[in-house]
Design an enzyme around this catalytic site. Structure first.
Site, short mmCIF file in Angstrom:
data_model
loop_
_atom_site.label_atom_id
_atom_site.label_comp_id
_atom_site.label_asym_id
_atom_site.label_seq_id
_atom_site.Cartn_x
_atom_site.Cartn_y
_atom_site.Cartn_z
N SER A 178 0.79 -1.23 0.00
CA SER A 178 0.00 0.00 0.00
C SER A 178 0.82 1.28 0.00
CB SER A 178 -0.94 0.01 1.21
OG SER A 178 -0.20 -0.03 2.42
N HIS A 206 -5.41 -3.49 -2.63
CA HIS A 206 -5.09 -2.50 -3.67
C HIS A 206 -4.97 -3.11 -5.07
CE1 HIS A 206 -4.44 0.65 -0.65
NE2 HIS A 206 -3.95 -0.33 0.09
N LYS A 236 -12.11 0.63 -1.80
CA LYS A 236 -11.12 1.26 -2.68
C LYS A 236 -11.64 1.20 -4.11
CE LYS A 236 -7.49 0.21 0.64
NZ LYS A 236 -8.36 -0.41 1.67
#
Length: 382
Positions: A178, A206, A236
């Protein structure tokens, strides 16, 4: 209560340029956000595909509220597991190619649930040194022997696997790191898991939605195995909130029975699952979002070549700087020019940096302007 001691620690953090404060946003999440009365280009958010305010997802959430209400009212194992929760879990498992899935309120909770649920004092967990804090916390709380290996160092991991006895073994890793934006060698990790009778737990916070045709890092790396336990967060690229864990049916059933962070918490609002079903469809159907994201990454990296960006092919583009003070100063200078870029400092990372995150929602001109302004500031400081 020794409040003076707390105040002294806070003051020390401030003097070290490590004090943290929240920024209030007065607009929906997006490529531009309203902060302190100014519209800023938002290069802080993890909304990689620009789905956080997509009208289809908003409409699905509204329909979900109409159909299911707002609160779930109970833990999932009592009276809080609704039909739409179940539908989302089946859809998520099918989407990433695993037999079953379990949904969670946050990715942090998912990591705690899996690692503390599967492991105990007789077990061992092996973790990359750059893993997210939530993985590290889960490893510590599991009471298993906690072994950390140098970043992406398969040889070092193999030495640990070969010399550490245990009842159960688990390798825990971020698929996309990250703060550095680079990726884990999943094929090599899976090979070691199979060779040394271990599980491989992949936190794809991610990568999900961004890599592997949207299906995440596992698909991008072309890996699959019953030993692989997959977690994706949904706040996200998916534009919503929560997380899911996908694995073999027996693993999911085990977590249902032994994972305390799942068992002893109120289930997420059912309307959220309705919204996430719409999000899965958009991730699958709108490949142009990933294509545009790759164009933005190429633009930024091309414009800032030789200016200190770490190596990353993902939307996370970190630029290391000399000190926490320098990171804050650079972030402030960019904000004056209309760009919001986060300064990330210890203890979150060992080395201060700007963490630039790109989104499909960004206009090409905004990305090019950020690159030009940042390059000018770096050259002035040199």
């Amino acid at each position: 209560m020794p409040y003076s001691a707390l105040q002294a620690e806070l003051a020390a953090r401030s003097q070290q340029h490590l004090y943290r404060q929240r920024t209030v946003i007065d607009s929906p999440q997006g490529a531009q956000v309203l902060v302190d009365g100014r519209l800023l280009n938002n290069f802080c958010s993890n909304d990689y595909l620009g789905l956080a305010q997509h009208p289809d997802i908003i409409a699905a959430a509204q329909a979900g509220a109409q159909r299911w209400g707002v609160g779930s009212g109970s833990a999932a194992l009592v009276a809080g597991h609704f039909g739409v929760h179940d539908a989302f879990e089946h859809a998520a498992a099918a989407f990433v190619g695993k037999p079953a899935a379990l949904s969670f309120c946050t990715g942090y909770m998912a990591n705690l649930a899996v690692i503390t649920g599967l492991l105990g004092r007789e077990d061992v967990v092996f973790a990359d040194k750059l893993n997210h804090a939530s993985i590290n916390d889960a490893c510590l709380l599991s009471r298993a022997t906690f072994k950390r290996y140098p970043h992406n160092d398969l040889a070092a991991l193999e030495r640990l696997l070969a010399t550490t006895p245990a009842r159960r073994r688990l390798i825990a890793v971020d698929a996309v790191f990250s703060m550095d934006g680079d990726t884990a060698p999943l094929a090599g990790l899976l090979r070691l898991a199979e060779q040394y009778d271990a599980w491989l737990y992949v936190d794809d916070a991610h990568g999900f939605g961004v890599l592997g045709d949207g299906r995440g890092s596992m698909a991008a790396a072309g890996v699959e195995s019953p030993r692989l336990i997959y977690m994706a967060t949904l706040g996200k690229a998916a534009g919503g909130a929560g997380a899911f864990v996908a694995a073999e049916q027996v693993v999911i059933e085990y977590l249902l029975n032994f994972a305390r962070p799942y068992i002893y918490t109120t289930a997420a609002p059912p309307l959220l699952s309705q919204a996430l079903l719409a999000s899965l469809a958009l991730i699958e159907q709108e490949a142009w979002r990933r294509e545009r994201l790759q164009q933005h990454i190429a633009t930024l990296r091309g414009a800032l070549a030789g200016h200190g960006l770490l190596s990353s092919d993902t939307p996370i583009q970190p630029l290391e700087v000399a000190s926490s003070a320098a990171a804050l100063q650079l972030s402030a200078a960019l904000r004056e020019r209309g760009h919001w870029v986060a300064a990330i400092r210890p203890p979150t990372v060992p080395t201060p940096r700007l963490r630039i995150t790109l989104s499909a929602a960004h206009e090409p001109l905004a990305v090019a302007q950020l690159a030009a302004d940042l390059r000018q500031l770096l050259e002035q400081a040199a």
